[in-house]
Design an enzyme around this catalytic site. Sequence first.
Site, PDB file in Angstrom:
ATOM      1  N   LYS A 213       0.818  -1.216   0.000  1.00  0.00           N
ATOM      2  CA  LYS A 213       0.000   0.000   0.000  1.00  0.00           C
ATOM      3  C   LYS A 213       0.853   1.269   0.000  1.00  0.00           C
ATOM      4  O   LYS A 213       0.294   2.367  -0.063  1.00  0.00           O
ATOM      5  CB  LYS A 213      -0.944   0.002   1.202  1.00  0.00           C
ATOM      6  CG  LYS A 213      -2.114  -0.955   1.068  1.00  0.00           C
ATOM      7  CD  LYS A 213      -3.032  -0.881   2.270  1.00  0.00           C
ATOM      8  CE  LYS A 213      -4.283  -1.716   2.076  1.00  0.00           C
ATOM      9  NZ  LYS A 213      -4.037  -3.144   1.941  1.00  0.00           N
ATOM     10  N   LEU A 214       2.150   1.139   0.059  1.00  0.00           N
ATOM     11  CA  LEU A 214       3.006   2.305  -0.116  1.00  0.00           C
ATOM     12  C   LEU A 214       3.062   2.751  -1.573  1.00  0.00           C
ATOM     13  O   LEU A 214       3.724   3.739  -1.901  1.00  0.00           O
ATOM     14  CB  LEU A 214       4.421   2.001   0.393  1.00  0.00           C
ATOM     15  CG  LEU A 214       4.551   1.812   1.912  1.00  0.00           C
ATOM     16  CD1 LEU A 214       5.958   1.373   2.273  1.00  0.00           C
ATOM     17  CD2 LEU A 214       4.187   3.096   2.649  1.00  0.00           C
TER      18      LEU A 214
END
Length: 701
Positions: A213-214
């Site tokens: 999710k970065l």
Amino acid sequence: ALVSSDGEEQTAKKDAAPKKDQPQTKSKMEKIFGFRKEDLASWSSLVALLNRPTDPASLGIFRCLFGLLMVIDITQERGLSHLDYKYLDGAPVCRFPLFNFLQPLPLDWMYLVYVVMFLGALGIMLGCFYRLSCLMFISTYWYIFFLDKTAWNNHSYLYGLIGFQFTLMDGNRYWSIDGLRRPSIRNAHVPLWNYTVLRTQIFIVYFIAGIKKLDADWVEGYSMSYLAHHWLFDPFKVILPVELVNLLVVHGGGLVLDLTAGYLLFFDATRPYAFFLVSYFHCMNSQLFSIGMFSYTMLATSPLFCYPDWPRRFFARFPVFLRAVLPLTSLDPQPSTSCVYSEIHSTSTKPQEARASKLRIKHKLGAIFTFLYIIEQFFLPYSHFITQGYNNWTNGLYGYSWDMMVHSRSHQHVKITYKDGKNGEIGYLNPGVFTQSRRWKDHGDMLKQYAMCLNQFLPRYNISDPEIYFDIWVSINERFQQRIFDPRVDVVKADWSPFRANTWLMPLLVDLSPWRTKFQEIEGSLDNQTEIVFIADFPGLHLENFVSEDLGNTSIHVLQGNVNVEVVEEKKNYTLQPGEHIKVPAGAYHKVYTVSEDPSCYMYIYVNTTEAALQENFTKLFELQERVRNGTETEPLSPELQPLIAADSDEGSDVNSTDPIVQLFLKRQRRMKEVKKRREAGMLERLERFAVKKYYTIRRG
């Protein structure tokens, strides 16, 4: 309390060590992590640590819960309740197995496969013939899993992993039928690595999902922006606008929780907060997504991070008359040969042969398995440089990378063209013909399988040696709609290998991603009846499109690059540059050619005139209905409008109207009332609805 104040492994060590008058002094590291530096000093001490005797209670409870959830999952997401539809004997169906030699058995045998899997899950739940049940479950589960790549997702992969882990663990030492049958294993210690593998697996699920999710699309709030409009986020909208709910709560909150959940669950001081956060998170997910038993499985994994003896203290609070059917609460675990003991119990009556005081081969194998499995699980999500053929705009087959919800897609246009290899005749196929899935549109490996399948089926319809071409337009994370595969390539003859990059995959136009901010500005300037589609295309290619007669005022506006618009019926061509637009006729075909050296960007703006007229009629009927309700309507209603009067009563909602507009209006009202009723339902009503749905699914299965 369910959570003590020491390191959780201390319970197991306390059970294994003899009682002493003076308590042993613990180092700070031992209090925090549950082991000492000396336990890591050598291979033998590390093996002894991983095989340290540990209370089997928590593992036994999780085994029971996991088996129960799999029993439900088999009838639901695994497909037992609709098996007769999924595996039709003799029907021409294109399938997408991981290995092409894998094919479904005849329907009757597929029922047997599912029955074996169901009995295996039931045996795991009950702890009955435990090893055999685990083998029955995982052998059939992985067969079903590999049989259909279109059904792959992260949680289905996780179920198979946990089933495999249980096969090697001593999960039947607590609250199991095997324990009643074999007193020697009842309430016996289990080695610490049983908990280590499971806890690390759950940590990986959370942490790798957070790392994924970065991705810039997630951080900037483009991956799941539609979720902010869900009613579950209404409490946040009281203090924040929808845009900030999307950015801070949906995306920011999901990122922070995934990155930190594994750490928060591990430490005593933060575990209560972690329980609240992950429970709230998974309960929300159960309402936001159709993900079967995943939310409940993750809820069941959280207690694994507590002290292993928590079930004893928990069930000890129940009335005495229930303890005959509840798990054990008072007896200390008995020694097991699966564990390594540093000292012999002075109070034990068991023969010393039952307590291993030195390392054996199975202890070393358990430690080796633990290390190899953890390394493999950390490596697999980043192994896509090996299996390059499965990489598309996202890496690898979706299902084992833990990139959950990071990418959202929308498909605007899908065209399948065939060309007869002998006479050159060209025709078109209905997208999805001969298949029950839509996943093939995003994956080159599945597209290749689909093309080969169509190549086998089309000769039945007098199409010889067919060539198959796909023109698929996809938007990922709110970008431009663009082609994902080269429409000029005959996929039947196209080269594909699992270990080489796909040469007919079109690149994702990431350089155009900043346009998404402009999209929001343009969409915000339009009224509710105007629709818009953003298109990007490559030089030398063209889009052939048909404008439905329902879509009036359709126009093409060029944002970047140069295009040539050909109106087929009029046999006219118009060249457009950035800032220019043209109206295209409804009920006719047109082609848009990209004539610039760089990709072109343009947008369709249109109004669904039929829907707009329908909404206008609905508004008039609603106003008329309101006037009738409050008594301000003076004119008598015509027979076609009489059902509006009875719409408020239960009987009136079933009245049939001769006017189709009134009929649609009443159906729309009933649907809106049902949606409102479901949203405003209380907890008990929601639970009842959930239970009834699962009951009928299981019954049909």
